[in-house]
Design an enzyme around this catalytic site. Structure first.
Site, PDB file in Angstrom:
ATOM      1  N   GLU A   1      17.616 -12.452 -80.815  1.00  0.00           N
ATOM      2  CA  GLU A   1      18.061 -13.971 -80.129  1.00  0.00           C
ATOM      3  C   GLU A   1      16.979 -14.864 -79.650  1.00  0.00           C
ATOM      4  OE1 GLU A   1      19.668 -10.944 -79.188  1.00  0.00           O
ATOM      5  OE2 GLU A   1      21.083 -10.871 -80.320  1.00  0.00           O
TER       6      GLU A   1
ATOM      7  N   HIS B   1      31.557  -9.475 -73.290  1.00  0.00           N
ATOM      8  CA  HIS B   1      31.925 -10.199 -73.910  1.00  0.00           C
ATOM      9  C   HIS B   1      32.367 -11.468 -73.724  1.00  0.00           C
ATOM     10  CE1 HIS B   1      29.741  -7.109 -76.672  1.00  0.00           C
ATOM     11  NE2 HIS B   1      29.653  -7.332 -77.767  1.00  0.00           N
TER      12      HIS B   1
END
Lengths: 324, 337
Positions: free
Chosen positions: A60, A129
């Site tokens: 990322e 998440h």
């Protein structure tokens, strides 16, 4: 007008901007061959090729940094973070690099890029998440923070975000990709920093973004039965913030409740409440109240998760408290 | 290593220019501690003295259209890329005439025209940005190259590995130059990296790896030139480790007790500036007097830079609020067409 899902609306925005500007490209994990883990980027690779639709490694910080360098040299990257949760891995790039380059280099460089990041809870994905991190990005000067709710806004805002010369955090909700709505045919742009009244009312303004807009619309229906007319103001972007629309609505209703999925503590609702009290104190008939996500890591258990995320009942309860 | 024959291939004018560039950087950097102690500049101050051969050798291997991206010990690097000392000194003074208009400071020098795409203060953080510039180059089908300089400490950061992997994967025209000065602040490479020969980290990404003598400007020039030409012609990234040494502490506030006097002397004896100067005189390419003249001219240039910085205005108070966002209709909630 045609009825499409948020997923399709975002896809249309990407395709149209790809078509319009050859400097626009997309990179991210599984965005090309796999067509996105939420299938938002369906058809892009086939249409635009692998120079403009790039599968990346799971890296990322590398993704955001690459986009930053490309943006600083004239391209307009759209970096997709598979979810905003993984964006935390790229915080250094977002906070220290993307957000700072223009200022710390004396205004001599622009960083025209979009970071698309789905997030939010509600699917029993547990503590790592299910984040709604709007307030963290809102805290950082240099970033724009856009949070669409309905398909038409998702499309129009993304097109504006891609054309903006600032870095934009474009925070989508995983639970809204399948949600349908009317989207105008042809070119459709929604300016950043323009709130939208999703339901008119006169007794209280419910202020929300993203999925919480729907929660507020549901709550408003219930409140109607209680004789309370609630206005639902969809901020659409937290930065730029449309203070005019916010103040106009609350001046009219004289009451406001902020409703956010992010953790209540340090959430954006507190910022809005402070602004309202600083600017509209004399117009308010009651203190501004806040509804927000429970200040806990998201639990897995279905019932516990439901209890952690604001629902229409919570909003109705808060409003009824206000009217005492 | 660069041979005598390689050296003879470099035009004398360029050798002289390399000498001048290194002297300029040294004079600039050595003027700073006094100014800092007088309160003329604030914040951190990471000086480049001792490492000049790396920056100058690298810059000379580039075209003006090639990019450079650097960490925070970058005064010397932006000077090597061609910045005027006035703008760099003014930036250290925080003045409006500085290269980043007084908003960046020692660690955040920038000059888009020179294609110096910034000094960055988070160790390793600028490596993926260099990869992005490289991607931008191939996206636009240009024959430019980006050189990314960083310290030995950066090679232990996670983002170093992400950048190396992506650079190799997309075959971008990036040359990574690790300036291994032996220490990440006070922690030696031996105590921080499981791999002691840092250039060997390139093998994990099947990237060309190379070690050069960072105290020899011609060795750096020759190594970087080879890498730059490979990158320019589609050969992908190279990772160069330049072995060097900083003559001063990590920053101005570093007492430097972790390095022995004996160690410092060994490296001072390898000072890249007299090394090139002696070569130029011994081979008869430049007279001793001509070298001395260069030294004097550069000292004067730095004196002028200090005067320029002294006389320059501070940024206007309203500059606090400018440059956060683009002057963009989006900010006003207007439609962007």
């Amino acid at each position: 007008m045609s009825e499409v899902t948020c997923r399709e609306a975002i896809n249309q925005a990407l395709q149209e901007e790809f078509e319009r500007d050859p400097n626009v490209f997309l990179l991210g994990e599984d965005v090309a061959l796999y067509e996105g883990s939420f299938k938002v980027t369906r058809g892009l690779l086939a249409r635009f090729g692998d120079r403009r639709v790039i599968d990346t490694p799971i890296a990322e910080a590398g993704i955001v940094g690459l986009a930053c360098g490309a943006a600083m040299t004239g391209l307009r990257p759209v970096a997709e973070l598979m979810t905003v949760n993984f964006g935390v891995v790229a915080f250094d790039q977002i906070f220290n690099h993307v957000a700072k380059a223009r200022y710390m280099f004396g205004g001599k460089v622009a960083v025209p890029m979009v970071i698309r990041a789905p997030g939010g809870g509600g699917n029993q994905l547990g503590a790592q998440h299910s984040h709604s991190l709007e307030p963290m990005f809102l805290h950082c000067p240099g970033l724009r923070v856009v949070v669409p709710s309905v398909p038409a806004d998702a499309k129009g805002l993304l097109k504006s975000a891609i054309r903006s010369d600032d870095p934009v955090m474009f925070l989508e909700h995983e639970g809204l990709y399948g949600t349908k709505g009317e989207v105008p045919d042809g070119e459709h742009l929604v300016p950043l920093g323009k709130a939208d009244i999703k339901r008119e009312g006169k007794d209280v303004t419910l202020i929300a973004v993203s999925k919480m807009v729907y929660v507020c619309l549901d709550a408003a229906k219930t409140l109607e039965k209680e004789g309370i007319s609630a206005e639902v103001l969809d901020l659409r972007s937290l930065n730029p913030l449309d203070r005019d629309s916010l103040f106009t609505s609350v001046s009219k209703t004289r009451r406001a409740v902020t409703v956010e999925e992010s953790w209540l503590t340090g959430g954006w609702g507190g910022e809005i409440a402070a602004l309202l009290m600083e600017n509209l104190f004399d117009d308010l008939d009651a203190p501004v109240l806040r509804v927000g996500g429970a200040d806990v890591p998201m639990p897995y258990n279905r019932n516990l998760e439901i209890a952690a995320i604001p629902n229409p009942d919570a909003v109705v309860g808060k409003v009824l408290d206000m009217f005492g | 290593m660069t041979t005598q024959q390689d050296k003879s291939k470099i035009p004398p004018e360029q050798l002289k220019r390399m000498y001048r560039d290194m002297v300029r950087i040294r004079e600039f950097e050595e003027a700073c501690p006094k100014l800092y102690s007088e309160g003329k500049m604030g914040g951190f101050l990471h000086l480049y003295s001792g490492q000049e051969a790396v920056g100058v050798g690298t810059a000379h291997a580039l075209r003006s259209t090639d990019y450079m991206v650097a960490a925070y010990r970058e005064h010397g690097l932006i000077l090597a890329k061609g910045a005027h000392p006035n703008e760099i000194m003014a930036e250290l003074y925080g003045k409006a005439t500085g290269c980043s208009r007084g908003k960046g400071g020692s660690m955040h020098m920038f000059d888009a025209e020179l294609r110096f795409m910034g000094g960055y203060g988070i160790v390793g953080g600028h490596l993926p940005i260099a990869v992005g510039i490289g991607y931008s180059i191939i996206y636009r089908e240009l024959d430019e190259v980006v050189v990314c300089l960083f310290g030995d400490g950066a090679t232990n950061q996670g983002v170093f590995h992400e950048a190396m992997n992506m650079a190799a994967l997309y075959r971008v025209p990036v040359v990574f130059v690790c300036e291994n000065n032996g220490y990440g602040i006070g922690t030696s490479v031996e105590r921080a990296s499981a791999v002691q020969q840092l250039y060997k980290k390139s093998c994990a990404y099947e990237t060309h790896g190379m070690k050069v003598d960072g105290m020899d400007v011609l060795a750096v020039y020759s190594g970087v030139r080879e890498a730059v030409e490979r990158a320019r012609h589609g050969g992908g990234p190279t990772y160069i480790e330049a072995i060097t040494y900083r003559f001063r502490g990590h920053s101005i506030s570093d007492p430097g007790t972790y390095r022995s006097e004996q160690e410092k002397k060994i490296w001072r004896d390898r000072d890249p500036i007299p090394k090139l100067g002696n070569f130029l005189v011994e081979t008869g390419l430049v007279s001793a007097d001509a070298l001395k003249k260069i030294d004097t001219e550069e000292q004067e240039l730095i004196r002028q830079a200090i005067a320029f910085a002294e006389e320059s205005p501070d940024p206007a108070p309203e500059e606090l609020w400018t440059d956060v966002y683009a002057d963009d209709p989006a900010a006003a909630g207007q439609e962007i067409s």
